[in-house]
Write a protein that holds these residues in place. Structure first.
Motif, PDB file in Angstrom:
ATOM      1  N   GLY A   1       0.773  -1.223   0.000  1.00 44.27           N
ATOM      2  CA  GLY A   1       0.000   0.000   0.000  1.00 44.27           C
ATOM      3  C   GLY A   1       0.806   1.275   0.000  1.00 44.27           C
ATOM      4  O   GLY A   1       0.408   2.260  -0.630  1.00 44.27           O
TER       5      GLY A   1
ATOM      6  N   SER B   1      -3.092   5.782  -4.710  1.00 45.86           N
ATOM      7  CA  SER B   1      -2.257   4.577  -4.792  1.00 45.86           C
ATOM      8  C   SER B   1      -2.252   3.821  -3.467  1.00 45.86           C
ATOM      9  O   SER B   1      -2.250   2.583  -3.444  1.00 45.86           O
ATOM     10  CB  SER B   1      -0.836   4.948  -5.204  1.00 45.86           C
ATOM     11  OG  SER B   1      -0.115   5.537  -4.143  1.00 45.86           O
ATOM     12  N   MET B   2      -2.235   4.563  -2.350  1.00 44.62           N
ATOM     13  CA  MET B   2      -2.306   3.915  -1.039  1.00 44.62           C
ATOM     14  C   MET B   2      -3.610   3.147  -0.881  1.00 44.62           C
ATOM     15  O   MET B   2      -3.627   2.004  -0.413  1.00 44.62           O
ATOM     16  CB  MET B   2      -2.190   4.966   0.067  1.00 44.62           C
ATOM     17  CG  MET B   2      -0.823   5.580   0.219  1.00 44.62           C
ATOM     18  SD  MET B   2      -0.820   6.772   1.586  1.00 44.62           S
ATOM     19  CE  MET B   2       0.766   7.554   1.331  1.00 44.62           C
TER      20      MET B   2
ATOM     21  N   SER C   1      -1.080  -0.451  -6.889  1.00 43.13           N
ATOM     22  CA  SER C   1      -0.629   0.824  -6.337  1.00 43.13           C
ATOM     23  C   SER C   1       0.174   1.610  -7.362  1.00 43.13           C
ATOM     24  O   SER C   1      -0.024   2.826  -7.530  1.00 43.13           O
ATOM     25  CB  SER C   1       0.214   0.570  -5.087  1.00 43.13           C
ATOM     26  OG  SER C   1       0.633   1.787  -4.506  1.00 43.13           O
TER      27      SER C   1
ATOM     28  N   GLY D   1      -3.597   0.095  -3.405  1.00 37.93           N
ATOM     29  CA  GLY D   1      -2.682  -0.950  -2.970  1.00 37.93           C
ATOM     30  C   GLY D   1      -3.171  -1.680  -1.734  1.00 37.93           C
ATOM     31  O   GLY D   1      -3.086  -2.914  -1.641  1.00 37.93           O
TER      32      GLY D   1
END
Length: 509
Positions: free
Chosen positions: A404, A426-427, A465, A430
Protein backbone atom coordinates in the motif's frame (compact mmCIF):
# COMPACT_ATOMS: atom_id res chain seq x y z
CA UNK A 1 26.94 -25.69 34.67
CA UNK A 2 24.10 -24.28 32.56
CA UNK A 3 23.38 -21.74 35.29
CA UNK A 4 26.54 -19.92 34.13
CA UNK A 5 24.84 -19.21 30.81
CA UNK A 6 21.91 -17.77 32.73
CA UNK A 7 24.21 -15.56 34.83
CA UNK A 8 25.88 -14.17 31.70
CA UNK A 9 22.54 -13.31 30.09
CA UNK A 10 21.23 -11.81 33.35
CA UNK A 11 24.34 -9.60 33.58
CA UNK A 12 23.73 -8.43 30.04
CA UNK A 13 20.12 -7.53 30.88
CA UNK A 14 21.24 -5.53 33.90
CA UNK A 15 23.65 -3.60 31.69
CA UNK A 16 20.75 -2.67 29.40
CA UNK A 17 19.08 -0.86 32.29
CA UNK A 18 22.25 1.14 32.94
CA UNK A 19 22.22 2.34 29.36
CA UNK A 20 18.83 3.89 30.04
CA UNK A 21 20.28 6.13 32.75
CA UNK A 22 23.24 7.06 30.55
CA UNK A 23 20.90 8.06 27.75
CA UNK A 24 18.80 10.16 30.11
CA UNK A 25 21.77 12.43 30.83
CA UNK A 26 22.11 13.22 27.11
CA UNK A 27 18.45 13.89 26.43
CA UNK A 28 17.48 17.57 26.50
CA UNK A 29 14.80 17.88 23.80
CA UNK A 30 12.69 15.91 21.32
CA UNK A 31 15.52 15.68 18.80
CA UNK A 32 17.77 14.07 21.43
CA UNK A 33 15.04 11.69 22.55
CA UNK A 34 13.72 10.60 19.16
CA UNK A 35 16.76 10.77 16.85
CA UNK A 36 19.78 11.06 19.19
CA UNK A 37 20.15 14.75 18.41
CA UNK A 38 20.95 13.86 14.77
CA UNK A 39 24.58 13.59 15.90
CA UNK A 40 25.71 10.01 15.27
CA UNK A 41 29.07 9.62 13.56
CA UNK A 42 30.16 6.73 11.30
CA UNK A 43 31.00 4.21 14.04
CA UNK A 44 27.86 4.62 16.14
CA UNK A 45 25.61 4.96 13.10
CA UNK A 46 26.93 1.82 11.40
CA UNK A 47 26.56 -0.22 14.58
CA UNK A 48 23.06 0.94 15.39
CA UNK A 49 21.83 0.46 11.81
CA UNK A 50 23.23 -3.08 11.65
CA UNK A 51 21.78 -3.89 15.08
CA UNK A 52 18.25 -2.76 14.31
CA UNK A 53 17.92 -4.72 11.05
CA UNK A 54 19.61 -7.91 12.28
CA UNK A 55 16.99 -9.26 14.62
CA UNK A 56 15.88 -12.74 15.59
CA UNK A 57 14.91 -13.72 12.03
CA UNK A 58 18.41 -12.88 10.83
CA UNK A 59 20.35 -14.39 13.73
CA UNK A 60 18.37 -17.36 15.02
CA UNK A 61 16.33 -17.84 11.85
CA UNK A 62 19.37 -17.52 9.58
CA UNK A 63 21.16 -20.39 11.33
CA UNK A 64 18.00 -22.48 11.11
CA UNK A 65 17.66 -21.84 7.38
CA UNK A 66 21.28 -22.86 6.89
CA UNK A 67 20.59 -26.11 8.77
CA UNK A 68 17.68 -26.93 6.46
CA UNK A 69 18.74 -25.49 3.10
CA UNK A 70 22.50 -25.07 3.25
CA UNK A 71 24.27 -22.01 1.86
CA UNK A 72 21.08 -20.76 0.19
CA UNK A 73 19.70 -20.16 3.67
CA UNK A 74 21.65 -16.90 3.58
CA UNK A 75 19.25 -15.20 1.16
CA UNK A 76 16.88 -13.86 3.80
CA UNK A 77 19.67 -11.88 5.47
CA UNK A 78 21.22 -10.96 2.12
CA UNK A 79 17.88 -9.41 1.12
CA UNK A 80 17.93 -7.37 4.33
CA UNK A 81 21.48 -6.23 3.63
CA UNK A 82 20.54 -5.33 0.07
CA UNK A 83 17.68 -3.21 1.39
CA UNK A 84 20.01 -1.32 3.73
CA UNK A 85 22.52 -0.71 0.92
CA UNK A 86 19.83 0.47 -1.51
CA UNK A 87 18.29 2.79 1.09
CA UNK A 88 21.70 4.18 2.05
CA UNK A 89 23.01 4.82 -1.44
CA UNK A 90 19.83 6.11 -3.06
CA UNK A 91 17.69 7.76 -0.38
CA UNK A 92 19.39 8.12 3.02
CA UNK A 93 21.22 11.42 2.29
CA UNK A 94 17.95 13.02 1.16
CA UNK A 95 16.10 11.74 4.21
CA UNK A 96 18.81 13.00 6.54
CA UNK A 97 18.63 16.50 5.09
CA UNK A 98 14.85 16.72 5.49
CA UNK A 99 15.15 17.02 9.29
CA UNK A 100 11.84 15.25 9.97
CA UNK A 101 10.86 12.61 12.51
CA UNK A 102 8.48 10.33 10.58
CA UNK A 103 7.66 8.90 7.16
CA UNK A 104 4.33 10.72 7.20
CA UNK A 105 6.03 14.08 7.71
CA UNK A 106 8.12 13.40 4.62
CA UNK A 107 4.94 12.70 2.64
CA UNK A 108 3.37 15.94 3.84
CA UNK A 109 6.44 17.89 2.78
CA UNK A 110 6.61 16.25 -0.63
CA UNK A 111 2.94 16.29 -1.61
CA UNK A 112 1.59 19.23 0.40
CA UNK A 113 -1.44 17.15 1.32
CA UNK A 114 -2.56 15.56 4.56
CA UNK A 115 -4.55 13.00 2.55
CA UNK A 116 -1.22 11.48 1.52
CA UNK A 117 -0.14 11.36 5.15
CA UNK A 118 -2.89 10.17 7.46
CA UNK A 119 -3.22 6.64 6.06
CA UNK A 120 0.52 6.04 6.20
CA UNK A 121 0.66 6.97 9.89
CA UNK A 122 -2.04 4.46 10.85
CA UNK A 123 -0.43 1.65 8.86
CA UNK A 124 3.05 2.47 10.17
CA UNK A 125 1.79 2.39 13.77
CA UNK A 126 0.25 -1.05 13.28
CA UNK A 127 3.43 -2.34 11.63
CA UNK A 128 5.80 -1.08 14.33
CA UNK A 129 3.58 -2.35 17.17
CA UNK A 130 3.41 -5.84 15.65
CA UNK A 131 7.16 -5.85 14.95
CA UNK A 132 7.88 -4.97 18.58
CA UNK A 133 5.44 -7.62 19.85
CA UNK A 134 6.94 -10.41 17.71
CA UNK A 135 10.49 -9.49 18.77
CA UNK A 136 9.41 -9.52 22.42
CA UNK A 137 7.88 -12.98 22.04
CA UNK A 138 11.06 -14.19 20.31
CA UNK A 139 13.60 -13.28 22.98
CA UNK A 140 11.23 -14.50 25.70
CA UNK A 141 11.63 -18.04 24.35
CA UNK A 142 15.33 -17.90 25.26
CA UNK A 143 14.50 -16.81 28.82
CA UNK A 144 12.15 -19.78 29.09
CA UNK A 145 15.02 -22.14 28.27
CA UNK A 146 17.66 -20.42 30.42
CA UNK A 147 15.63 -19.59 33.52
CA UNK A 148 12.79 -22.13 33.29
CA UNK A 149 10.20 -19.36 33.44
CA UNK A 150 6.63 -19.52 32.24
CA UNK A 151 6.27 -17.92 28.80
CA UNK A 152 4.24 -14.97 30.08
CA UNK A 153 6.76 -14.35 32.89
CA UNK A 154 9.57 -14.26 30.36
CA UNK A 155 7.68 -11.84 28.11
CA UNK A 156 6.76 -9.57 31.01
CA UNK A 157 10.27 -9.41 32.52
CA UNK A 158 12.16 -9.16 29.24
CA UNK A 159 9.68 -6.66 27.87
CA UNK A 160 9.91 -4.56 31.01
CA UNK A 161 13.69 -4.24 30.58
CA UNK A 162 13.35 -3.01 26.99
CA UNK A 163 10.53 -0.64 27.92
CA UNK A 164 12.46 0.82 30.87
CA UNK A 165 15.72 1.61 29.07
CA UNK A 166 13.86 2.86 25.99
CA UNK A 167 11.54 5.06 28.05
CA UNK A 168 14.22 6.64 30.21
CA UNK A 169 16.81 7.59 27.61
CA UNK A 170 15.05 7.32 24.26
CA UNK A 171 17.20 7.00 21.16
CA UNK A 172 20.44 7.77 23.02
CA UNK A 173 19.88 4.78 25.32
CA UNK A 174 18.83 2.61 22.40
CA UNK A 175 21.90 3.70 20.41
CA UNK A 176 24.30 2.69 23.18
CA UNK A 177 22.41 -0.55 23.75
CA UNK A 178 22.50 -1.25 20.02
CA UNK A 179 26.23 -0.59 19.92
CA UNK A 180 26.86 -3.13 22.67
CA UNK A 181 24.42 -5.53 21.02
CA UNK A 182 26.25 -5.10 17.70
CA UNK A 183 29.57 -5.99 19.35
CA UNK A 184 28.07 -8.97 21.19
CA UNK A 185 26.47 -10.28 17.99
CA UNK A 186 29.72 -9.88 16.07
CA UNK A 187 31.71 -11.75 18.72
CA UNK A 188 29.02 -14.37 19.17
CA UNK A 189 28.58 -15.21 15.49
CA UNK A 190 32.00 -14.64 13.91
CA UNK A 191 34.49 -15.29 16.72
CA UNK A 192 32.69 -17.99 18.71
CA UNK A 193 29.84 -19.78 16.99
CA UNK A 194 31.33 -20.00 13.49
CA UNK A 195 34.75 -21.45 14.41
CA UNK A 196 33.37 -23.84 17.05
CA UNK A 197 30.67 -25.15 14.71
CA UNK A 198 33.09 -25.56 11.81
CA UNK A 199 35.55 -27.36 14.04
CA UNK A 200 32.86 -29.77 15.23
CA UNK A 201 31.91 -30.49 11.60
CA UNK A 202 35.48 -31.02 10.43
CA UNK A 203 35.69 -27.75 8.52
CA UNK A 204 34.22 -27.02 5.10
CA UNK A 205 35.84 -30.17 3.77
CA UNK A 206 34.06 -32.24 6.40
CA UNK A 207 30.75 -30.63 5.51
CA UNK A 208 31.23 -31.34 1.80
CA UNK A 209 31.95 -35.00 2.53
CA UNK A 210 28.78 -35.54 4.54
CA UNK A 211 26.05 -33.49 2.84
CA UNK A 212 24.49 -33.48 -0.61
CA UNK A 213 25.94 -31.19 -3.26
CA UNK A 214 22.58 -29.33 -3.23
CA UNK A 215 23.58 -27.95 0.18
CA UNK A 216 26.17 -25.81 -1.60
CA UNK A 217 23.76 -24.57 -4.27
CA UNK A 218 22.90 -20.87 -3.96
CA UNK A 219 19.39 -21.57 -5.31
CA UNK A 220 18.67 -24.62 -3.19
CA UNK A 221 15.98 -22.84 -1.16
CA UNK A 222 14.06 -22.14 -4.36
CA UNK A 223 13.93 -19.16 -6.71
CA UNK A 224 10.42 -18.24 -5.54
CA UNK A 225 11.56 -17.99 -1.92
CA UNK A 226 14.54 -15.85 -2.90
CA UNK A 227 12.33 -13.45 -4.88
CA UNK A 228 9.91 -13.23 -1.97
CA UNK A 229 12.71 -12.31 0.45
CA UNK A 230 13.78 -9.44 -1.79
CA UNK A 231 10.24 -8.20 -2.37
CA UNK A 232 9.23 -8.31 1.29
CA UNK A 233 12.45 -7.47 3.14
CA UNK A 234 14.40 -5.35 0.67
CA UNK A 235 11.42 -3.21 -0.28
CA UNK A 236 10.07 -3.13 3.28
CA UNK A 237 13.36 -1.80 4.60
CA UNK A 238 13.14 1.13 2.20
CA UNK A 239 10.08 2.59 3.93
CA UNK A 240 9.88 1.28 7.51
CA UNK A 241 9.66 3.95 10.23
CA UNK A 242 12.01 1.95 12.47
CA UNK A 243 14.71 2.09 9.77
CA UNK A 244 14.09 5.68 8.72
CA UNK A 245 14.32 6.83 12.31
CA UNK A 246 17.88 5.48 12.41
CA UNK A 247 18.68 7.35 9.19
CA UNK A 248 17.49 10.53 10.91
CA UNK A 249 20.13 10.02 13.62
CA UNK A 250 23.05 10.43 11.17
CA UNK A 251 25.21 13.49 11.69
CA UNK A 252 25.64 14.22 7.98
CA UNK A 253 24.34 12.91 4.63
CA UNK A 254 27.76 11.33 4.09
CA UNK A 255 27.44 9.35 7.33
CA UNK A 256 23.94 8.25 6.33
CA UNK A 257 25.16 7.04 2.93
CA UNK A 258 28.44 5.30 3.73
CA UNK A 259 27.73 4.24 7.31
CA UNK A 260 24.53 2.60 6.11
CA UNK A 261 26.26 0.98 3.15
CA UNK A 262 28.87 -0.47 5.49
CA UNK A 263 26.08 -1.83 7.70
CA UNK A 264 24.44 -3.42 4.65
CA UNK A 265 27.67 -5.14 3.61
CA UNK A 266 28.09 -6.36 7.18
CA UNK A 267 24.56 -7.83 7.02
CA UNK A 268 25.40 -9.83 3.90
CA UNK A 269 28.54 -11.27 5.51
CA UNK A 270 26.52 -11.95 8.67
CA UNK A 271 23.96 -13.89 6.62
CA UNK A 272 26.66 -16.04 5.01
CA UNK A 273 28.16 -16.80 8.42
CA UNK A 274 24.76 -17.82 9.82
CA UNK A 275 24.10 -20.16 6.91
CA UNK A 276 27.54 -21.80 7.29
CA UNK A 277 26.95 -22.27 11.02
CA UNK A 278 23.68 -24.01 10.16
CA UNK A 279 25.42 -26.22 7.61
CA UNK A 280 28.05 -27.19 10.14
CA UNK A 281 25.34 -27.96 12.69
CA UNK A 282 23.65 -30.24 10.15
CA UNK A 283 26.81 -32.35 10.13
CA UNK A 284 27.73 -32.13 13.83
CA UNK A 285 24.14 -32.40 15.13
CA UNK A 286 22.21 -34.22 12.38
CA UNK A 287 19.24 -35.26 14.53
CA UNK A 288 18.13 -32.12 16.37
CA UNK A 289 14.65 -32.82 17.72
CA UNK A 290 11.98 -30.62 16.19
CA UNK A 291 14.33 -28.96 13.69
CA UNK A 292 12.15 -29.94 10.73
CA UNK A 293 9.08 -28.13 12.07
CA UNK A 294 10.84 -25.35 14.02
CA UNK A 295 14.23 -24.38 12.63
CA UNK A 296 14.76 -21.78 15.35
CA UNK A 297 15.75 -24.52 17.83
CA UNK A 298 19.01 -25.08 15.91
CA UNK A 299 20.65 -21.92 17.25
CA UNK A 300 20.06 -22.89 20.89
CA UNK A 301 21.22 -26.46 20.26
CA UNK A 302 24.49 -25.24 18.75
CA UNK A 303 25.02 -22.85 21.68
CA UNK A 304 24.42 -25.52 24.32
CA UNK A 305 25.92 -28.63 22.68
CA UNK A 306 28.85 -27.46 20.54
CA UNK A 307 30.16 -24.59 22.66
CA UNK A 308 31.71 -24.52 26.15
CA UNK A 309 29.31 -23.34 28.86
CA UNK A 310 30.51 -19.75 29.29
CA UNK A 311 30.94 -19.33 25.54
CA UNK A 312 27.43 -20.66 25.04
CA UNK A 313 26.18 -17.98 27.42
CA UNK A 314 27.72 -15.25 25.27
CA UNK A 315 26.17 -16.73 22.15
CA UNK A 316 22.74 -16.87 23.82
CA UNK A 317 23.25 -13.25 24.87
CA UNK A 318 23.95 -12.47 21.20
CA UNK A 319 20.55 -13.89 20.25
CA UNK A 320 18.85 -11.85 22.98
CA UNK A 321 20.76 -8.77 21.80
CA UNK A 322 19.56 -9.25 18.22
CA UNK A 323 15.93 -9.46 19.24
CA UNK A 324 16.06 -6.66 21.80
CA UNK A 325 17.62 -4.22 19.34
CA UNK A 326 14.75 -4.82 16.93
CA UNK A 327 12.15 -4.55 19.71
CA UNK A 328 13.51 -1.28 21.12
CA UNK A 329 13.83 0.27 17.65
CA UNK A 330 10.26 -0.69 16.78
CA UNK A 331 8.99 0.62 20.12
CA UNK A 332 10.41 4.13 19.79
CA UNK A 333 9.30 4.18 16.15
CA UNK A 334 5.74 3.31 17.19
CA UNK A 335 5.75 6.00 19.87
CA UNK A 336 7.07 8.61 17.43
CA UNK A 337 4.39 7.83 14.84
CA UNK A 338 1.63 7.68 17.45
CA UNK A 339 2.47 11.10 18.88
CA UNK A 340 3.58 12.97 15.75
CA UNK A 341 1.13 11.56 13.19
CA UNK A 342 -1.76 9.53 14.58
CA UNK A 343 -2.74 11.67 17.59
CA UNK A 344 -3.04 14.93 15.58
CA UNK A 345 -5.04 13.02 12.94
CA UNK A 346 -7.47 11.60 15.49
CA UNK A 347 -7.75 14.97 17.25
CA UNK A 348 -8.78 16.57 13.94
CA UNK A 349 -11.90 14.39 13.95
CA UNK A 350 -13.08 16.40 16.95
CA UNK A 351 -12.07 19.78 15.57
CA UNK A 352 -8.91 20.05 17.68
CA UNK A 353 -5.36 20.88 16.63
CA UNK A 354 -2.38 19.22 18.29
CA UNK A 355 1.28 20.00 17.59
CA UNK A 356 3.87 17.48 18.71
CA UNK A 357 7.63 17.87 19.13
CA UNK A 358 7.64 21.61 18.52
CA UNK A 359 10.55 22.15 20.94
CA UNK A 360 8.81 25.26 22.30
CA UNK A 361 8.94 23.52 25.65
CA UNK A 362 11.69 20.87 25.44
CA UNK A 363 11.07 19.42 28.90
CA UNK A 364 7.37 19.02 28.17
CA UNK A 365 8.06 17.36 24.82
CA UNK A 366 10.56 14.88 26.27
CA UNK A 367 8.18 13.99 29.08
CA UNK A 368 5.31 13.47 26.62
CA UNK A 369 7.49 11.26 24.41
CA UNK A 370 8.49 9.18 27.42
CA UNK A 371 4.85 8.67 28.30
CA UNK A 372 4.10 7.47 24.77
CA UNK A 373 7.01 5.01 24.80
CA UNK A 374 5.91 3.68 28.19
CA UNK A 375 2.25 3.29 27.20
CA UNK A 376 2.98 1.62 23.88
CA UNK A 377 5.59 -0.57 25.57
CA UNK A 378 2.86 -1.85 27.89
CA UNK A 379 0.61 -2.41 24.88
CA UNK A 380 3.21 -4.45 22.97
CA UNK A 381 4.12 -6.57 26.00
CA UNK A 382 0.41 -7.25 26.53
CA UNK A 383 0.00 -8.19 22.87
CA UNK A 384 2.94 -10.58 23.09
CA UNK A 385 1.37 -12.25 26.14
CA UNK A 386 -2.26 -12.39 25.02
CA UNK A 387 -2.10 -12.92 21.26
CA UNK A 388 -0.82 -16.22 19.91
CA UNK A 389 -0.72 -15.17 16.27
CA UNK A 390 1.19 -11.88 16.37
CA UNK A 391 3.27 -13.16 13.45
CA UNK A 392 0.14 -13.29 11.30
CA UNK A 393 -0.75 -9.76 12.39
CA UNK A 394 2.78 -8.59 11.55
CA UNK A 395 2.54 -10.23 8.12
CA UNK A 396 -0.71 -8.38 7.40
CA UNK A 397 0.84 -5.08 8.50
CA UNK A 398 4.00 -5.76 6.48
CA UNK A 399 2.00 -6.58 3.33
CA UNK A 400 -0.01 -3.37 3.65
CA UNK A 401 3.18 -1.42 4.36
CA UNK A 402 4.82 -2.60 1.13
CA UNK A 403 1.77 -3.19 -1.06
CA UNK A 404 0.00 0.00 0.00
CA UNK A 405 2.66 2.57 0.90
CA UNK A 406 5.86 1.74 -0.98
CA UNK A 407 4.89 3.31 -4.31
CA UNK A 408 3.67 6.60 -2.81
CA UNK A 409 6.79 6.98 -0.65
CA UNK A 410 9.47 5.97 -3.14
CA UNK A 411 7.53 7.56 -6.00
CA UNK A 412 7.61 10.89 -4.19
CA UNK A 413 11.38 10.65 -3.83
CA UNK A 414 12.15 9.78 -7.46
CA UNK A 415 9.27 11.12 -9.64
CA UNK A 416 8.63 14.86 -9.67
CA UNK A 417 5.27 14.55 -11.46
CA UNK A 418 3.75 12.42 -8.70
CA UNK A 419 1.19 14.37 -6.65
CA UNK A 420 -0.80 14.07 -3.43
CA UNK A 421 -3.98 12.85 -5.11
CA UNK A 422 -2.04 10.14 -6.91
CA UNK A 423 -0.26 9.16 -3.69
CA UNK A 424 -3.51 8.93 -1.71
CA UNK A 425 -5.21 6.95 -4.49
CA UNK A 426 -2.26 4.58 -4.79
CA UNK A 427 -2.31 3.92 -1.04
CA UNK A 428 -6.01 3.15 -1.15
CA UNK A 429 -5.74 0.93 -4.24
CA UNK A 430 -2.68 -0.95 -2.97
CA UNK A 431 -4.20 -1.53 0.46
CA UNK A 432 -7.59 -2.67 -0.89
CA UNK A 433 -6.05 -5.05 -3.44
CA UNK A 434 -3.56 -6.43 -0.91
CA UNK A 435 -6.21 -7.10 1.74
CA UNK A 436 -8.78 -8.28 -0.82
CA UNK A 437 -6.41 -10.82 -2.33
CA UNK A 438 -5.39 -11.96 1.15
CA UNK A 439 -9.01 -12.49 2.20
CA UNK A 440 -9.87 -14.44 -0.97
CA UNK A 441 -6.82 -16.68 -0.61
CA UNK A 442 -7.53 -17.18 3.10
CA UNK A 443 -11.07 -18.37 2.30
CA UNK A 444 -9.69 -20.79 -0.26
CA UNK A 445 -6.72 -21.96 1.84
CA UNK A 446 -6.67 -25.45 3.30
CA UNK A 447 -4.62 -24.31 6.30
CA UNK A 448 -5.21 -21.46 8.74
CA UNK A 449 -3.40 -18.26 7.64
CA UNK A 450 -2.55 -19.82 4.29
CA UNK A 451 -3.82 -16.68 2.57
CA UNK A 452 -2.09 -14.38 5.03
CA UNK A 453 1.30 -15.94 4.36
CA UNK A 454 0.83 -16.14 0.56
CA UNK A 455 3.00 -14.06 -1.78
CA UNK A 456 0.27 -12.98 -4.19
CA UNK A 457 -1.32 -10.23 -2.00
CA UNK A 458 1.83 -8.13 -1.88
CA UNK A 459 2.53 -8.63 -5.61
CA UNK A 460 -0.97 -7.64 -6.72
CA UNK A 461 -1.04 -4.76 -4.22
CA UNK A 462 2.20 -3.33 -5.61
CA UNK A 463 0.98 -3.55 -9.20
CA UNK A 464 -2.34 -1.88 -8.39
CA UNK A 465 -0.63 0.82 -6.34
CA UNK A 466 1.93 1.62 -9.06
CA UNK A 467 -0.61 1.81 -11.88
CA UNK A 468 -2.92 4.00 -9.83
CA UNK A 469 -0.14 6.36 -8.74
CA UNK A 470 1.04 6.96 -12.31
CA UNK A 471 -2.39 7.29 -13.92
CA UNK A 472 -3.98 9.52 -11.27
CA UNK A 473 -0.90 11.75 -11.03
CA UNK A 474 -0.86 12.27 -14.79
CA UNK A 475 -4.61 12.96 -14.95
CA UNK A 476 -4.62 15.54 -12.16
CA UNK A 477 -2.83 18.82 -11.50
CA UNK A 478 0.85 18.66 -10.48
CA UNK A 479 1.92 19.51 -6.96
CA UNK A 480 1.93 23.28 -6.46
CA UNK A 481 5.13 25.18 -7.21
CA UNK A 482 5.21 26.53 -3.64
CA UNK A 483 5.21 23.03 -2.12
CA UNK A 484 7.85 21.80 -4.58
CA UNK A 485 10.07 24.80 -3.87
CA UNK A 486 9.86 24.21 -0.13
CA UNK A 487 10.57 20.49 -0.67
CA UNK A 488 13.62 21.29 -2.80
CA UNK A 489 14.97 23.61 -0.11
CA UNK A 490 14.62 20.89 2.52
CA UNK A 491 16.23 18.29 0.25
CA UNK A 492 19.11 20.68 -0.41
CA UNK A 493 19.58 21.15 3.33
CA UNK A 494 18.85 24.89 3.18
CA UNK A 495 16.29 24.63 6.01
CA UNK A 496 18.10 23.31 9.07
CA UNK A 497 16.82 21.79 12.31
CA UNK A 498 13.17 22.75 11.83
CA UNK A 499 10.70 20.04 12.86
CA UNK A 500 8.17 19.42 10.13
CA UNK A 501 5.22 20.55 12.23
CA UNK A 502 6.50 24.04 13.05
CA UNK A 503 7.33 25.88 9.84
CA UNK A 504 4.83 28.32 8.39
CA UNK A 505 4.86 26.53 5.05
CA UNK A 506 3.96 23.17 6.54
CA UNK A 507 1.42 24.57 8.96
CA UNK A 508 -0.53 25.83 5.99
CA UNK A 509 -0.71 22.44 4.29
Amino acid sequence: MEYINGIIVAAYLAAMLLFGWWGKSRTKNSSDYLVAGRRLGPFLYTGTMAAVVLGGASTVGGVGLGYKWGISGMWLVVAIGAGVILLSLCFAPTLQRLKVFTVSQMLTLRYGSKSATNTSGMVMLAYTLMLCATSTSAYATIFVVLFDWEKWHAIAIGGAIVVVYSTIGGMWSITLADQVQFIIKTIGIFLLMLPFALNAAGGMAGIRERVDAEFFSFTGIGLQSIITYFVVYTLGLLIGQDIWQRVFTAKTPKVARWGGTTAGIYCIIYGAAGAIIGMAARVALPDIAGADSNQDVVYAEVATQLLPVAVGGLVMAAAVAAMMSTASGALIAAATVARADVTPFVASWFGKTIQANSDENPEHDVRANRIWVLLLGIVTVSLAILVDDVVAALTIAYDILVGGLLVAIIGGLIWKRGNGIGAAASMAAGTVVTLGTMIILEIQAEEKFGGVYANEPIYYGLIASALTFVMVSLLTRPTSAQVIEHWNQRVAGKIQDAPASTTAQESAL
